[in-house]
Design a protein around this motif. Structure first.
Motif, mmCIF file in Angstrom:
data_model
loop_
_atom_site.group_PDB
_atom_site.id
_atom_site.type_symbol
_atom_site.label_atom_id
_atom_site.label_comp_id
_atom_site.label_asym_id
_atom_site.label_seq_id
_atom_site.Cartn_x
_atom_site.Cartn_y
_atom_site.Cartn_z
ATOM 1 N N CYS A 1 3.673 -5.259 11.052
ATOM 2 C CA CYS A 1 3.954 -5.849 9.745
ATOM 3 C C CYS A 1 4.237 -7.339 9.854
ATOM 4 C CB CYS A 1 5.123 -5.139 9.082
ATOM 5 S SG CYS A 1 6.711 -5.397 9.915
ATOM 6 N N ARG B 1 11.205 -0.856 11.750
ATOM 7 C CA ARG B 1 10.946 0.405 12.450
ATOM 8 C C ARG B 1 11.911 0.598 13.622
ATOM 9 N NH1 ARG B 1 7.815 4.225 10.344
ATOM 10 N NH2 ARG B 1 6.532 4.566 12.191
ATOM 11 N N SER C 1 0.817 -1.209 0.000
ATOM 12 C CA SER C 1 0.000 0.000 0.000
ATOM 13 C C SER C 1 0.850 1.257 0.000
ATOM 14 C CB SER C 1 -1.025 0.027 1.130
ATOM 15 O OG SER C 1 -1.925 1.085 0.881
ATOM 16 N N CYS C 2 1.425 1.657 1.148
ATOM 17 C CA CYS C 2 2.021 3.000 1.226
ATOM 18 C C CYS C 2 3.292 3.132 0.396
ATOM 19 C CB CYS C 2 2.307 3.366 2.675
ATOM 20 S SG CYS C 2 3.785 2.573 3.316
ATOM 21 N N ALA C 3 4.027 2.045 0.253
ATOM 22 C CA ALA C 3 5.274 2.031 -0.530
ATOM 23 C C ALA C 3 6.416 2.835 0.090
ATOM 24 C CB ALA C 3 5.035 2.467 -1.984
ATOM 25 N N HIS C 4 6.320 3.214 1.363
ATOM 26 C CA HIS C 4 7.490 3.819 2.009
ATOM 27 C C HIS C 4 7.641 3.431 3.479
ATOM 28 C CE1 HIS C 4 4.396 6.887 2.739
ATOM 29 N NE2 HIS C 4 5.140 7.388 3.682
ATOM 30 N N GLY C 5 7.223 2.201 3.762
ATOM 31 C CA GLY C 5 7.592 1.637 5.057
ATOM 32 C C GLY C 5 6.777 2.076 6.252
ATOM 33 N N VAL C 6 5.555 2.553 6.046
ATOM 34 C CA VAL C 6 4.757 2.923 7.211
ATOM 35 C C VAL C 6 3.440 2.158 7.357
ATOM 36 C CG1 VAL C 6 5.749 5.228 7.440
ATOM 37 C CG2 VAL C 6 3.680 4.926 6.085
ATOM 38 N N CYS C 7 3.035 1.368 6.355
ATOM 39 C CA CYS C 7 1.747 0.679 6.498
ATOM 40 C C CYS C 7 1.891 -0.794 6.851
ATOM 41 C CB CYS C 7 0.879 0.849 5.255
ATOM 42 S SG CYS C 7 1.251 -0.292 3.907
ATOM 43 N N GLY C 8 3.041 -1.379 6.530
ATOM 44 C CA GLY C 8 3.277 -2.768 6.935
ATOM 45 C C GLY C 8 2.689 -3.829 6.032
ATOM 46 N N SER C 9 2.177 -3.456 4.865
ATOM 47 C CA SER C 9 1.520 -4.443 3.999
ATOM 48 C C SER C 9 2.493 -5.421 3.348
ATOM 49 C CB SER C 9 0.745 -3.741 2.876
ATOM 50 O OG SER C 9 -0.276 -2.946 3.396
ATOM 51 N N ASN D 1 6.303 2.937 17.421
ATOM 52 C CA ASN D 1 6.560 2.886 15.970
ATOM 53 C C ASN D 1 5.941 1.683 15.289
ATOM 54 O OD1 ASN D 1 8.175 5.055 16.297
ATOM 55 N ND2 ASN D 1 10.111 3.985 15.975
ATOM 56 N N CYS D 2 5.533 0.702 16.051
ATOM 57 C CA CYS D 2 5.163 -0.596 15.472
ATOM 58 C C CYS D 2 4.041 -0.449 14.451
ATOM 59 C CB CYS D 2 4.745 -1.560 16.568
ATOM 60 S SG CYS D 2 4.275 -3.174 15.924
ATOM 61 N N ILE D 3 4.245 -1.057 13.285
ATOM 62 C CA ILE D 3 3.223 -1.032 12.235
ATOM 63 C C ILE D 3 2.598 -2.413 12.034
ATOM 64 C CG2 ILE D 3 4.123 0.971 10.997
ATOM 65 C CD1 ILE D 3 5.646 -0.927 9.144
#
Lengths: 578, 240
Positions: free
Chosen positions: B151, B216, B53-61, B147-149
């Motif tokens: 993932c 993270r 999804s986000c493509a920069h390391g913040v959504c965890g998909s 910080n945990c997403i």
């Protein structure tokens, strides 16, 4: 399969989750999301959420509301902006009480910092209004709301993609969705449906938005005859990482970061003498593009992808670590630089849709310029247009919009769902969606969506971007129409029904194409410059003819434009200088 | 440059067991591994299944195993993996979760375990007005764990789960710490029976694989040990 609920919420970002918390108190509620709930793009918001708490210096909701109106170039509905600013304070306290780990002042109160366009005393100078949790405020809001949903046992349906809206006249009775795991169509029948599907920045080549930001809610509504409001206003955030579009928070400038051109000059002195680098985003993005066009970009070649420097080297490692840790890490990961030592190469990135599904102050969807309500249909967050952002949103006001209007919609739904009659839906409600999906998956040979996606994003970026003109926008409309024609032949390569992400992407592409058409057509029709809509052929704001919201109806292959009044009941529109 | 992306494929409708398929992709070394996967999906084989999804390391998909290491495809640059392991990149689904399709795994149990530690501030005391106060020092105690997403990289990296699939896993424990260490939280007792259970914190053997894999930068192992200490202190207090 038909599922019966009183309330169905599509989307599990900030607006959807907040609405779910309220609606589920009083109605049988389901939250549907095409992602796992915690993956929504609210989590990518960085800098802060504004509220006139006055924790570090004097502030007033009235100043906040005025900044919002002026920031939106007077296309903001002013009562809605006042609600936003007034309810902000309790909204932030509620989030804190529910566990959100804000950064703190030395006294242990919620800390606040500066952000673009937020001023004291009606524009005198920057004010510290943005409450923040490092540079991951959206992440913390999403986490906190999700945690509360777990605590309150909200029902989630993960990985369900909305494909249609069920309307009977002006009454909503549910949605049709496809389940990613099985490829099966489901009908969710409900008295109240809330769209909280977020933005649609993926229609542009360079964007801060997630892949998931394909505007599913607005596209589904548009195809069912609901107009979309103010679609011509799309925000380009000034500071995306060059080439990638990844967001570098405005908080960098809020903490003192400075934009510089190839000579190292602080060029915002020229464009915005009072607010400098903290002018609203539309102004900063235009100023940057002007610098590039004048050969003052870092390379100096006047090319569209030339860039500028965001200088944070003077902020010190401690500030960067405590207040901007994530953007420091983005710089290290994607650029191999430390912002404490080197300036960040930045360029504007497509970021936020000011327009969307028209709603009133309770999130109820409005069908026309007479204020006709669609019973049982709601929208909130970026996919909606209340309108509190007008022609240009101020930084931090998007997170605020989510919690204030997500909550208001949820509260209204809780009441509405108790009083409204039950709805009856049968399997035939999914017929049109079924036909569409059967066509995409009928096994015949057809083009794949990849090239169409690429061409759409390039067209929108180059012709409906920061600076616009008649000729290019007309070309964009024609090109998007051509892509929509080609789209009709697109077929999946994946013929499986289990986790068919190919199908999902093609559905998303269809949504983005429809929204691109509505955006380009709305932009073409607005012959003035206002906020984020800057026309080279009509450089001035024209209140006599265009102080009005656009309503774009998708009618088969054409776009019909209508307009409605702006609420200017509090502040008279004035020239916008900073 | 060209790289070979070697992906583990599996479709339960047609395959008895997983197999590997190779794709040659033209990429810029500065691109993300996710960009390479997207090029495969959009221009070579639309049937490749993965989440993103986000493509920069913040959504965890897009957590997956990349050359045997767990992490996010959008936070892994092509040049990093190529420099380390050569121009063939092997991509597999996360471990200890049933594979649903190609790189897509069923994370229900992972989230079930997360939910079991009651991941929300527990505090029913009325707030009289405005905000609860918290000092800057109190706030920083649990900072990294916020910080945990989710993932699940750490979960897939954990050697303990190889032997004991009932272990609640590093993410859930780190999130328990996030609340236990929050000065506003009063939920120690409520979380005690989950954390102090045989499959709670105790199976952790300090392999540090969770900490190494975390995209993270959360000091997960350290937080797990802090909880062990909290539990031991509580026992000592009860005994004395």
């Amino acid at each position: 399969m038909i599922h019966q609920f009183e309330t169905v919420i599509i989307g599990s970002g900030g607006a959807g989750l907040y609405a779910a918390l309220e609606a589920s108190k009083n109605s049988n509620t389901a939250v549907l999301s095409k992602l796992y709930p915690i993956r929504s793009h609210t989590g990518a918001a960085q800098g802060g959420i504004s509220a006139a708490l006055g924790n570090v210096e004097e502030d007033k909701p009235e100043w906040h509301a005025f900044d919002t109106v002026k920031g939106g170039d007077y296309l903001v509905d002013q009562k809605a902006a006042s609600i936003l600013a007034e309810e902000a304070i309790q909204a932030v306290y509620d989030l804190e009480n529910r566990g959100l780990p804000f950064n703190r002042t030395p006294e242990g109160r919620i800390d606040q910092r500066r952000f673009g366009g937020h001023t004291r005393n009606f524009g005198e100078g920057p004010v510290r209004r943005a409450c923040y949790a490092a540079d991951r405020t959206g992440h913390m809001i999403l986490q906190t709301l999700y945690q509360q949903c777990i605590k309150n046992e909200v029902s989630f349906f993960d990985e369900f993609q909305v494909v249609d809206l069920i309307l009977e006249g002006t009454k909503c009775s549910g949605v049709v969705v496809v389940e990613l795991a099985t490829g099966k169509l489901h009908i969710f029948s409900a008295k109240a449906v809330l769209f909280a599907t977020g933005g649609f920045g993926r229609m542009f080549k360079i964007t801060s938005n997630a892949y998931a930001n394909s505007g599913d809610g607005p596209a589904v509504c548009a195809r069912r005859g609901i107009p979309l409001e103010d679609m011509e206003f799309f925000q380009f955030h000034p500071t995306g990482i060059k080439g990638l579009g990844i967001l570098i928070s405005e908080a960098v400038r809020g903490e003192g970061g400075i934009l510089r051109n190839r000579d190292g000059e602080r060029f915002m002195e020229e464009y915005s003498p009072t607010l400098l680098d903290l002018a609203p985003r539309d102004i900063v993005a235009r100023s940057m593009l002007t610098e590039v066009r004048n050969g003052m970009g870092i390379r100096g070649d006047r090319q569209i992808d030339d860039y500028l420097h965001l200088d944070a080297t003077h902020l010190g490692k401690d500030t960067l670590m405590k207040k901007l840790p994530d953007i420091s890490e983005f710089c290290k990961t994607y650029l191999g630089i430390d912002p404490a030592d080197d300036p960040i190469p930045v360029l504007p990135t497509a970021h936020y849709a000011m327009g969307g599904i028209p709603t009133d102050e309770h999130g109820r969807v409005i069908l026309d310029n007479k204020g006709t309500i669609v019973d049982g249909l709601y929208a909130a967050g970026e996919c909606a247009c209340v309108s509190v952002h007008g022609a240009n949103r101020l930084g931090t006001n998007s997170l605020l919009d989510l919690v204030v209007f997500g909550r208001r919609a949820g509260k209204h739904i809780a009441q509405y769902a108790k009083g409204a009659d039950g709805v009856k839906v049968d399997e035939s409600a999914a017929d049109e969606a079924r036909q569409w999906i059967e066509q995409i998956t009928d096994g015949s040979e057809g083009p794949h969506g990849g090239h169409i996606t690429d061409e759409m994003q390039t067209t929108m970026m180059e012709k409906v971007g920061i600076y616009r003109n008649e000729k290019e926008m007309q070309e964009a409309v024609d090109e998007i129409q051509d892509l929509r024609n080609r789209y009709r032949d697109v077929r999946v390569q994946d013929t499986s029904s289990t986790f068919n992400t190919d199908l999902l992407e093609i559905i998303e592409l269809g949504n983005l194409l429809d929204l691109s058409l509505l955006t380009a057509a709305s932009a073409l029709d607005r012959k003035e410059s206002r906020g984020a809509h800057s026309r080279e052929d009509y450089p001035e704001r024209d209140d006599d003819n265009f102080l009005k919201h656009s309503l774009a109806y998708l009618e088969e292959d054409t776009v019909r434009l209508d307009y409605k009044d702006v609420d200017t009941s509090i502040w008279e529109p004035k020239p916008r200088t900073y | 440059m060209n790289i070979i992306v070697k992906v583990q494929r599996y479709n339960p409708e047609t395959d008895d067991k997983p197999y590997f398929q190779e794709f040659t992709v033209e990429v810029d070394p500065n691109e993300r591994l996710l960009d390479a996967l997207m090029k495969v999906k959009r221009f070579q084989d639309g049937s490749l299944g993965f989440r993103k999804s986000c493509a920069h390391g913040v959504c965890g998909s897009d957590a997956m195993r990349i050359n045997g290491k767990d992490g996010l495809a959008c936070k892994t640059l092509v040049k990093e993996v190529v420099e380390k392991d050569g121009d063939t990149v092997t991509v597999e689904p996360l471990r200890f979760m049933p594979v649903q399709r190609d790189l897509i795994v069923d994370q229900s149990e992972f989230f079930e375990k997360y939910r079991s530690i009651k991941p929300y501030v527990i505090n029913d005391e009325e707030v009289e007005e405005g905000e609860r106060l918290q000092s800057q020092e109190e706030r920083m105690v649990f900072d990294d764990t916020t910080n945990c997403i989710l993932c699940a990289s750490c979960y897939s990296a954990c050697p303990v789960l190889e032997e004991n699939s009932d272990f609640i896993g590093p993410a859930a424990i780190a999130q328990a710490f996030r609340f236990l260490a929050d000065s506003r939280d009063l939920g120690f007792k409520e979380r005690l029976k989950i954390l102090d259970a045989p499959d709670g914190v105790w199976p952790c053997q300090n392999h540090f694989q969770c900490t190494k894999s975390c995209p993270r930068s959360i000091l997960i192992t350290k937080r797990i040990n802090s909880i062990k200490k909290m539990l031991n202190n509580q026992k000592k207090q009860q005994e004395s």
